[in-house]
Motif scaffolding. Structure first.
Motif, PDB file in Angstrom:
ATOM      1  N   ARG A  49      -5.749   2.562   3.560  1.00 50.40           N
ATOM      2  CA  ARG A  49      -5.506   1.549   4.584  1.00 50.40           C
ATOM      3  C   ARG A  49      -6.778   0.810   4.980  1.00 50.40           C
ATOM      4  NH1 ARG A  49      -1.985  -0.656   7.931  1.00 50.40           N
ATOM      5  NH2 ARG A  49      -2.831  -1.115   9.992  1.00 50.40           N
ATOM      6  N   ASN A  70       0.824  -1.201   0.000  1.00 47.53           N
ATOM      7  CA  ASN A  70       0.000   0.000   0.000  1.00 47.53           C
ATOM      8  C   ASN A  70       0.854   1.244   0.000  1.00 47.53           C
ATOM      9  OD1 ASN A  70      -2.055   1.847   0.228  1.00 47.53           O
ATOM     10  ND2 ASN A  70      -2.192   1.664   2.452  1.00 47.53           N
ATOM     11  N   ASP A  98       2.437  -1.643   4.786  1.00 47.33           N
ATOM     12  CA  ASP A  98       2.462  -0.177   4.654  1.00 47.33           C
ATOM     13  C   ASP A  98       3.890   0.327   4.863  1.00 47.33           C
ATOM     14  OD1 ASP A  98      -0.463   1.034   4.577  1.00 47.33           O
ATOM     15  OD2 ASP A  98      -0.528  -0.746   5.835  1.00 47.33           O
TER      16      ASP A  98
END
Lengths: 245, 245, 245, 245, 245, 245
Positions: free
Chosen positions: C117, C111, C138
């Motif tokens: 998210r 991501n 992330d």
């Protein structure tokens, strides 16, 4: 026997009950005007109060109530907060799927508000099909009980809102929330198209009271609740027999 | 000053307040396991308790709490009833649109459960865009306050669940629901992929407690609440200034 | 080892890999302002660039990136094109169901944009439940790496946007898209209600830069990427071990 | 003149162009099998390649392409990743609403995949109604151009997939992704109910090629693109005239 | 043989047929303008008329027709009532799931309106995947038949609307609904962007007729229907063979 | 006066009527079992038949009927085809929005099936709010009329299904569809939980008849229709007065 009230019960006790076989009771209320003498949460208070006694009698799980309902017809009275039928149905279905997952045997819904009826029925259909038996109760026997116990006439057949019936039950369940001094009767003239087109009740009933709440007493409320409970338990017994639970 | 608690207030009083200009406070909770010593409604009780004090300070409308939230990560503990984030978002949006319609000036959301955060943010976006300013509070200042007031360490940074923090606040808000005798510490080992994949917490934490609830006291709970309120009021004041409400 | 980059690979080769057992890597980006010196596709470029190296290391399938994300907070800067979280979630779920159908063993999501998210987490939940293990990354370790490698301070804790971190990574991944001559620092004053109400970032940050991009170099970018890759591979290894894939 | 390619352009330059009046070009592709000699991203590569030249000619904004489409009929070939038409429509609509908000005058969609046609049309309807003129192009003139330029016959009337047409265009746009050595002809027998029931193409065409890709050359590809561009520019000019943009 | 027309058949007879093995025929029409000489229900009348003859030949169940379709392009002519493609698709899918549940072997859809094509295809996909084979027919062979049987030219290739073709078929199926005296030809000039942007047909064709309905006769209508039936039966036979039904 | 029946009327005549001011009448039916002597389309036939007479009296537009409804409780009888309430509501809303757009002054819905009631009410709410007055009629006065005109008792209070009432009306509206020789009485025993849980009627009523259809005659049917029409016209007059249409 007593309910496992989720507001007092930790999960480990719920888990144990479910292992032994358990039913759940869910009250569905509303945030809706109830005249100048009853609080906006009246329908939730009543349904959860009746649900609590029912859960006690059945030794069942008492779930947190759903505190909002479809109260569109009362939207013009400030304070009423109506959610869409789709949202309500989704919430009931979500809850039911969780009960099914955790092994609850069946769900009893105590509905405290007329406008919730259809979303409740549709959710019950889906949940029953998915494998969770659902019994939905709309204060069974109330019309007969109101005729027997109450002095005042309803504003319409089977129409009880902020009147003697609801005020009496609130006096039994949440007496501190009732301001009986402000109770005033109101028998509005229903428009001729009532029931044949969407309609805001405030247009023909400024106070929000339908009937005469003044003769309400706590004793009458207890009698009404006892009668509703009796009818409810009969229905629940028949429902359990049908499903073998 | 005091809140207009919808569970005690008739619509006519709400109408009058709205005419003078009013804010609303909405608590969002959950039905989720909180160990063997706290009830399943802990998050709702806490959020509504904090919300009540905030509404008192602000002379605001205190709405009925939303009693279910997105508690997916705790679904494996029986008793947890998780609703989908979409359902929760819809409920908040429905409520907000009603507030907007009736003329409420702004909505303050007190969120009591981490899993509700995103649906709450998305609802807040939509409502703000629709014209209702929304301020959402997740117990502001809690991390600092917990460090100052509590004795035990959290199970993870900023992670408070059925621990000293939550138990203390419950002792202040709903002491009869706390069974402190059953409080047991638990510092689970988080899996290495925690936060990087969907995960049921029960897989690595059988009790459901994260931390050590034993040192909790009512006084600590009151101190935590007072601290949260102070931070909340500062945020609300800044929010009101930004929107001129 | 090398990835099967779908932009260079015919289906027959993918089919063969899947038969031997394969993971897939999917980058999720955004179309969002990144100051005057970085292109609107920065988040996609970065995520797909990191994803490519990860897929190389893992001998995995490298899927086409999702080129739009939820960039609502940057909507006021022309050029930002934000899609709704629901659309993004649907796209990830659609992709995941196809992977499941064709026999891919697991999905790794890289991501590149904070606003993605939550839809990513919700999609991951659904896909994992449906039988496809999902690991979502992330830029793990970034906060530590940024502190170690970069000279300038971030505009807020863990907040990296069009700053030294992102500019450095872009210099490593897509140097021709960076116009370092136009890089200007910007340390905006965050409003006091930041994080407590929906907010357009342009209201308090006209340039769109958060931090100081000027010290960025390609070498720093490579170091950041190497660090992120190292952390990612550790997480992926733990995730594979948990799922036996 | 040249496009403002979002993969090379910062927001400030986009903002400036929009103020002067700007069109946007959006390519819609797919992740779909294209035989053993073309990559899975062929439709995206082609559409974005044509879109780029169109945007250059029009001095327009070149948006990031949508990299997935509705490729359900090819789902049985591993590597194909089909998204639902609803997801695709939502993504186009989300993008269009953002363009409208930021002041773009009109949207030109270059569609590279037959299965995307209907979601694209429905999104175009909604966006046009909302105030954003949309012109959607499906390689206009291709049937005539293919007849003029290509040597091999198509597998069906107007049916070009992994054949001489597509291979030639890919040789012009993304030559490194073409492995011409693996190109093999395939003229499958279409089932008699083709077009009258849902059907997986792999059931009657194991290779995924429809036609004969072998005679493809880069020059033919350039000629096809030039012809498509010419037709496209005529349509765009007529569309601009109709809307005064 | 004859159809079990649901408008004449009680459920017990349907039950009996299904036990022996039965196909169902569903016509999809529209409520759409068809010039000054044909009724708004033309598409439904035609599709149900053809469906009836097909069901007779196949000894199949003849379901009630769907009386509304997606007629967006004709929305500007008062009387046209277009439903969204999503609603139409949902209705077809709902019907199909019921057929599947009750044991019908396959569904044949006779589509009478071009705009219904895509929702029909998408519903067919879903139903086929769910286990109900679906054959969808759009008047197969019509283009050839029209060329052979009719005197007038169509307004565009394969474009038959309120013209000789449709008028003739209506004269065969619902002669009392045709007011041939009001039939007037109309060969509108299609805008250059026709097919490349959403467009209301009324903008370039005030009468709603596309072609010349005047030469229509009942005999031509019967010939067209006979031809369509012949082609349909061939397709249905092939479809049944593929599915062994 | 006479209705503009859409199955006989071209758009130009509808357009003219709308310009002078017009109401529309929409029948909602069902595809549902009605015993061995009535066809599956009974509810649609009845509602459209009553709607036609109402439209004649009102000089209104007579729309094509909706031919499917929510008949879930009869799903276990083969031949019943029930659509979801959501689909039905969507269809009514889509139709209503088109009427609003074309300038129709109000919509009268004639509902022929109990299960449609709630989706109809919800659609009516939305349409009324959107600006289209909606009057919905469920055979007003039927309970009194049935008591006055019919000989047999209903199977339950206000419960008329395939009985004397419905058979009589069908004899008046669609006599060729009634096979009176197969009419058999059936007074099923309702389960004790009837109305309190979702239930398939076939479980307690194998024939599908509720009551005694044998005494039905065409004259009784005409009398019932005349009575319903009289009540309907009174309601419509009151509704028009309320809305000034």
């Amino acid at each position: 026997m007593s309910a496992a009230d989720f507001s007092r019960t930790p999960w480990v006790d719920v888990a144990e009950r479910i292992e032994r076989g358990a039913l759940a009771v869910l009250a569905i209320g509303a945030c809706e005007q109830h005249g100048a003498h009853l609080p906006l949460t009246t329908d939730t208070d009543m349904a959860h109060g009746v649900g609590r006694r029912l859960a006690d009698d059945l030794d069942a799980l008492l779930l947190p109530p759903i505190t909002y309902g479809d109260a569109w017809t009362a939207s013009a009275y400030p304070g009423t907060i109506s959610i869409s039928p789709r949202t309500l149905q989704a919430m009931i279905e979500d809850i039911g799927h969780e009960l099914l997952r955790m092994g609850v045997q069946g769900l009893i819904i105590v509905n405290g508000h007329f406008g919730n009826r259809e979303p409740m029925l549709l959710a019950a259909r889906r949940l029953t099909t998915a494998g969770l038996p659902v019994c939905h109760l709309d204060y069974p026997g109330l019309e007969r009980l109101a005729g027997d116990i109450c002095e005042s006439a309803p504003a319409g057949p089977g129409f009880y809102h902020a009147d003697e019936v609801e005020t009496a039950i609130m006096l039994a369940i949440a007496p501190d929330s009732v301001d009986i001094a402000r109770a005033e009767p109101s028998y509005p003239q229903f428009p001729p198209t009532f029931g044949s087109e969407p309609m805001q009740f405030r247009d023909f009933n400024p106070s929000g009271v339908f009937g005469d709440p003044r003769p309400a007493t706590r004793d009458k409320g207890e009698a009404l609740i006892a009668g509703i409970l009796g009818e409810s338990l009969k229905l629940v017994a028949a429902w359990r027999a049908r499903h073998g639970i």
